[in-house]
Design a protein around this motif. Structure first.
Motif: not given
Length: 399
Positions: A37-55
């Motif tokens: 559930r990774v989130v990355k925001k730039f000036d309020g914009f969610r570039a990555v939004d609650a992303l989950s992944l297994d590799i």
């Protein structure tokens, strides 16, 4: 390549231990890389939004998506160049989300390779090894190993401006692999190469990854590249993973209309469920979809129940066959038969692409393999044809 993911001296010296830890982790059924559930925001914009992944360890995984979808931002968080605002990034069970790049057993190979122009091939490869404090004898052995691995023998004394694009790419790859990372990240690594060199390099990278048993994560916007190289593909849009699947599953069983349109060419026909398919043996386990511009289309019953009235029938162009007359009436593969006129023909070498304007108004595309050097039976613009396809070749997507 920049110094992404170069390890500290202690981390580099413990590479053998890391390998054993990776094997133990895999034996427990845990993925090498887990994104929670990774989130990355730039000036309020969610570039990555609650992303989950297994590799899992040893996988060649591709992140595919349009520009601005968040795939490079995600890769930079894995490398340590960006820090998540929320969520965790676990490598072998350890959260590395806030670990500096040089302390991670992760390397990143950039699109522009970022080679040092004043250093020759040997010194470019050696740069990270020297920073890690490895002894000279080990550095020399590691350089020789990498040079042989990426087939740069005899070019060790050349500088980047004396190398071809493909050779520079190999130097960047050798430098990335010299540190023996647990995870190698590749950001559009083949974008600068011409088509033929890119295709040959794809195969070389796949063979190299298999031979080394490393985990590769590649970012690309090139669908063919992702489908050629990766065991699984994660398709991103607006910071989210829309679907994670093998190339075949992604192409043949897209989860949404957006995926179907983004991955490859597709015919889309809007419609609604009309009625049961009837009692005829060839109609068993079929749904009838009423479309406005193509009439009734019979499709195989989807495995999951449909919940919406508005549907979309997706058919890949290579599944649409053309004939000058209707196929045999009892051929179950040809239940769907639509008449129309060829409006456009594009010869593409291995295939010929046709556009057919159906009598009902819809436009279908058909791709036919050119199996003979001279095809005197090819179709021409203005010619009437029957376009036919099997219910099993249709995918029903909810709007």
């Amino acid at each position: 390549m920049g110094q992404a993911g170069s390890m500290t001296g202690d981390a580099a010296n413990s590479a053998g231990g890391a390998d054993s830890k990776t094997e133990a982790h895999a034996a427990l059924g845990m993925p090498l890389l887990r994104i929670e559930r990774v989130v990355k925001k730039f000036d309020g914009f969610r570039a990555v939004d609650a992303l989950s992944l297994d590799i899992p360890a040893g996988e060649f995984f591709a992140l595919l998506g349009p520009s601005g979808c968040g795939k490079t931002t995600l890769l930079r968080m894995l490398a340590g160049f960006e820090t998540p605002d929320e969520g965790r990034i676990l490598l072998n069970g350890k959260d590395i989300a806030r670990v500096p790049p040089h302390q991670r057993p992760v390397n990143m190979m950039f699109q522009n390779y970022a080679l040092f122009p004043h250093l020759n091939v040997r010194d470019n490869i050696a740069f990270g090894l020297k920073r890690a404090g490895l002894p000279s004898s080990e550095i020399g052995a590691r350089i020789a190993e990498m040079v042989a691995l990426v087939k740069l023998d005899g070019l060790e004394k050349r500088k980047p401006d004396q190398l071809s694009g493909g050779q520079r790419q190999r130097v960047a790859l050798a430098r990335s692999l010299a540190r023996r990372p647990q995870l190698l990240l590749l950001d559009e690594p083949l974008a600068a190469l011409d088509k033929k060199l890119r295709e040959s390099t794809q195969l070389e990278l796949m063979e190299l990854q298999r031979r080394l048993g490393l985990t590769f994560v590649i970012v690309t916007h090139d669908q063919a590249e992702a489908m050629t190289m990766a065991g699984r593909i994660g398709v991103m849009d607006a910071g989210r993973l829309e679907q994670v699947a093998t190339p075949r599953e992604l192409y043949e069983a897209p989860h949404s209309r957006w995926i179907a349109e983004f991955v490859g060419d597709v015919n889309l026909l809007e419609g609604k469920i009309e009625t049961g398919a009837g009692d005829h043996p060839t109609m068993a386990r079929r749904l009838a979809i009423a479309t406005a511009q193509a009439g009734t289309i019979y499709v195989a019953e989807p495995r999951q129940p449909l919940t919406k009235a508005n549907l979309c029938v997706a058919i890949r162009p290579e599944k649409v066959k053309l004939s000058r007359r209707a196929p045999v009436s009892d051929d179950a593969r040809a239940i769907n038969r639509l008449e129309g006129v060829v409006t456009d023909v594009s010869y593409l070498g291995g295939i010929t692409s046709y556009k057919i304007k159906l009598d009902g108004g819809a436009v279908l595309r058909s791709s036919m393999a050119n199996t003979a050097r001279l095809d005197f039976d090819a179709y021409n613009p203005g010619q009437r044809v029957v376009a036919w396809f099997s219910p099993e070749d249709c995918v029903v997507l909810e709007q």
